[in-house]
Scaffold this motif. Structure first.
Motif: not given
Length: 134
Positions: A108-123
């Motif tokens: 879950q921590a890995n999935l959360d990290a991926i989601a965080s990276i996606r949201t930070s790179s989305a802008p």
């Protein structure tokens, strides 16, 4: 089971036990005789040995009690072994549950990290696509 019973009976403290009587009745010397002749031969042998049918019955009861006691001991031992094995299984299951929870948390921590990276790179992706369209 019968063999074990016969071995116990041969160790009878009374000397002439039920197993000895069975051995005599099943011997090759009496093989061709009728049931009545075998009965008479057994009664003669018992009389000569200074015992009787009552002695055989007492020995059979004694041997049965020995077998019952042995069975109780075996059952108690089996229950102790089973309880120990079940306790080990509970401990293994608890360890498995603990490890599973730990690894699921890592996943879950890995999935959360991926989601965080996606949201930070989305802008940044939005700005690039705006620049290209302009």
């Amino acid at each position: 089971m019968l063999k074990r019973w016969l071995n116990l009976s041969k160790q009878s403290p009374r000397g002439w036990g039920i197993a000895k009587a069975m051995d005599m009745l099943n011997s090759s010397h009496l093989a061709g005789m009728s049931s009545e002749a075998k009965r008479c031969a057994l009664l003669m042998a018992l009389e000569a040995a200074g015992t009787g049918v009552e002695g055989l019955i007492q020995d059979a009861v004694y041997q049965q009690r020995l077998l019952d006691q042995q069975e109780e001991v075996r059952e108690a031992k089996l229950r102790r072994i089973e309880a120990a094995m079940l306790e080990r299984n509970r401990a293994v299951q608890a360890e498995l549950d603990r490890l599973t929870a730990r690894h699921l948390a890592r996943l879950q921590a890995n999935l959360d990290a991926i989601a965080s990276i996606r949201t930070s790179s989305a802008p940044g992706k939005r700005e690039k696509s705006r620049n290209r369209s302009a």
